[in-house]
Design an enzyme around this catalytic site. Structure first.
Site, PDB file in Angstrom:
ATOM      1  CD  GLU A 165      16.262 -20.035  -8.140  1.00 27.84           C
ATOM      2  OE1 GLU A 165      16.081 -20.508  -9.277  1.00 27.84           O
ATOM      3  OE2 GLU A 165      16.752 -20.680  -7.190  1.00 27.84           O
ATOM      4  NE  ARG A 170      17.958 -20.298 -21.903  1.00 30.74           N
ATOM      5  CZ  ARG A 170      17.671 -20.193 -20.608  1.00 30.74           C
ATOM      6  NH1 ARG A 170      16.528 -20.629 -20.131  1.00 30.74           N
ATOM      7  NH2 ARG A 170      18.532 -19.665 -19.793  1.00 30.74           N
ATOM      8  CE  LYS A 172      19.738 -16.844 -12.609  1.00 29.30           C
ATOM      9  NZ  LYS A 172      18.630 -16.902 -11.654  1.00 29.30           N
TER      10      LYS A 172
END
Ligand code: ATP
Ligand code: MG
Length: 561
Positions: free
Chosen positions: A40, A266, A276
């Site tokens: 994104e 992750r 983020k």
């Protein structure tokens, strides 16, 4: 560290995702593997993303398939063109190439709108007038089923009309949403009539003002995969609970292909953050100098710090891919960086915290050049000339006035080797009014040129130095962990765990002349000190160097590990 497997970069990688890909190719389910990396564009890439990049592009390369770079640009309020450019640069720098396969979820807005209308016609989606808060309230909890919205049974025609009018801009932001009609009593909350479209009046970096309704991640992602013919849609574990919804859309829409989603754990790294939202806050609140601050775990920060792309790829290969989220120690990453730089970095001499050394029996005004090897393990790296003279700089802590027994460096009456040069013996020190040592007065033995005594006598210490008259001056930036705590925010607010000593600047260090044209971002080893590279801020008359990593793990030592 529970995320380690036996993977090594030099051998073929294997993990449960690669096994699945191999099985699907062997069984003929797919003739060619197609993966994608779907960032994104609302921030810079970090080392966690690098794991996903290495996995998706790596699998495509290993199995002769292709990997798409797809910008998941469905939330225009937070997305920006600068992020898009930074992401492209970072993926390339990491060593991967999407070729012609650059896509944007926004390319599919018209098709997604059409598919949403299809669900409405089939009675599988409806326009809901409930507010966001009401929707949340009606959704229920893990222990309580949801209850249906009063608008759930609107007729398809009415829904189609309302949805078209949402698109036409007739309603205020947030006034209505489009929801899938799945199952308000499902044990999986993601299936309790998830939102497909929201009204958001924000100009989109690519589609401008064309749209005022935007699809959610859940609705856009799998369908984008299907459009692009993705075979294995690989994402992180938090999407596991979304997989039934992913499959529901694929089953209920006339999509051109049937992608499957697979989840992996992750990457979490100690002493830093990889969210983020937090990284954005570090930048916008000025806790760091920017996205590419060398203390940041971003790809651009690591690059600026001097970490080779190959070291990042190797680190990720060594971790392997598992079905569990793991916390990896920063020292493990740093050791991988050292392994790479030890092999690749040329050796140079620099004095970071200088004190002057004067060789009293070396003729005033004279100088000479000595040969120094560029890499002790690689003859092909050749040699260079090091200027030498009467006045040198050496490291302040390489001298002690009252040395303990095992101190083999400079002390009164103790002979040491100056690397590549001569044996010297210190006889006297000069101090300033405050008692600080400002000069070491020494003599040298001219017979020891090159660093060996013809009479075979040995010295126990070798120290580095630079010639005071020939040295270049530089600012050197030393970095330490950005966060003092291994898991920021575990005990208190995560910002309180920032390490106040993460950056220390040495204003005046001295470098051997060969370092004046060091290439930006390409580390060299400052002998006995660590790996350093020129920063983009560096200019010929104002050199700036970053420490990429020290020679050994000083943090573990300080913590007594
Ligand atoms: P946020 O932190 O805001 O949730 P994100 O890190 O998920 O965002 P995306 O741009 O959506 O950001 O990520 C792109 C891809 O990178 C996704 O497929 C995501 O699963 C993967 N990814 C993100 N963080 C990690 C991580 N720490 N380890 C492995 N993969 C990751
Ligand atoms: Mg995400």
């Amino acid at each position: 560290m529970n995320d380690l497997t036996d993977n090594h970069a030099d051998g073929a990688l294997t993990d449960f995702i690669r096994e699945r890909v191999r099985a699907d190719l062997d069984s003929g389910l797919h003739s060619r593997v197609v993966t994608r990396f779907p960032p994104e564009p609302n921030g810079f890439l970090h080392i966690g993303h690098a794991k996903s990049i290495c996995l998706n592009f790596g699998i495509a390369a290993e199995f002769g398939g292709q990997c798409h770079l797809r910008f998941d640009d469905t939330n225009p309020a937070k997305e920006d063109e600068t992020y898009i450019r930074a992401i492209e640069k970072d993926v390339r720098w990491l060593g991967f190439d999407w070729g012609e396969n650059l896509f944007h979820a926004s390319d599919y807005f018209e098709q997604l709108y059409e598919w949403a209308s299809h669900l409405i016609r089939e009675g599988k989606a409806y326009v809901d007038d409930l507010s966001a808060d009401e929707i949340r309230e009606y959704r229920g909890t893990l222990t309580e089923p949801g209850k249906p919205s009063p608008y759930r049974d609107r007729a398809p025609d009415e829904n189609l009309d309302l949805f078209a009018r949402m698109r036409a801009g007739e309603f205020a932001d947030g006034a209505k949403v489009l929801r899938a009609k799945v199952d308000m009593a499902s044990g999986n909350i993601n299936l309790r009539d998830p939102v497909l479209y929201r009204i958001v009046r924000a100009p989109h970096p690519r589609t401008g003002d064309t749209w005022c309704i935007y699809p959610t991640y859940d609705f856009a992602h799998g369908q984008s995969d299907a459009i692009e013919g993705i075979t294995h849609s690989i994402c992180t574990l938090e999407f596991e609970d979304h997989r039934p919804l992913y499959d529901w859309f694929i089953e209920n829409l006339p999509v051109p292909s049937r992608p499957r989603q697979y989840e992996f754990g992750r990457l979490n790294l100690g002493h830093t953050v990889l969210s983020k939202r937090r990284l954005i806050q570090l930048v916008t609140d000025g806790h760091v100098a920017g996205w590419d601050d060398p203390r940041m775990p971003t790809v651009s920060g690591l690059r600026r710090r001097g970490v080779p792309a190959a070291a990042i790829r190797d680190f990720i290969a060594r971790l392997g891919v598992t079905k569990a989220d793991g916390l990896v120690e920063m020292s493990y990453f740093e050791n991988t960086i050292r392994d790479h730089l030890n092999t690749s970095a040329l050796r140079r001499m620099a004095v970071l915290d200088p004190v002057k050394l004067v060789i009293e029996n070396y003729p005033e005004g004279q100088s000479e050049e000595l040969d120094a090897v560029n890499h002790p393990g690689d003859e092909t790296a050749g040699t260079r000339k090091l200027p030498f003279g009467r006045e040198l700089y050496v490291e302040r802590d390489d001298f002690m006035e009252d040395p303990p027994k095992k101190f083999h460096r400079l002390a009164i009456g103790q002979e040491v080797r100056l690397r590549f040069a001569y044996f010297v013996t210190c006889h006297d020190v000069i101090k300033d009014a405050d008692g600080n040592v400002v000069e070491l007065r020494c003599t040298y033995d001219p017979e020891t040129r090159g660093g060996d005594a013809p009479d075979g006598r040995k010295v126990r210490g070798t120290i580095h130095w630079v010639s005071a008259t020939h040295a270049a001056t530089a600012e050197v930036r030393l970095y330490d962990h950005l966060f003092a705590e291994e898991e920021p925010g575990k005990e208190r607010d995560w910002l309180d765990d920032l390490n106040p000593a993460s950056l220390s600047v040495l204003e005046t260090s001295y470098l051997e002349p060969a370092l004046t044209d060091a290439e930006t971002g390409v580390p060299v080893q400052f002998e006995r000190l660590g790996y350093f590279c020129a920063d983009p801020d560096s200019a010929p008359d104002a050199l700036v160097f970053n420490r990429t990593v020290g020679l050994r793990d000083s943090w573990a030592k300080a913590k007594g590990r």
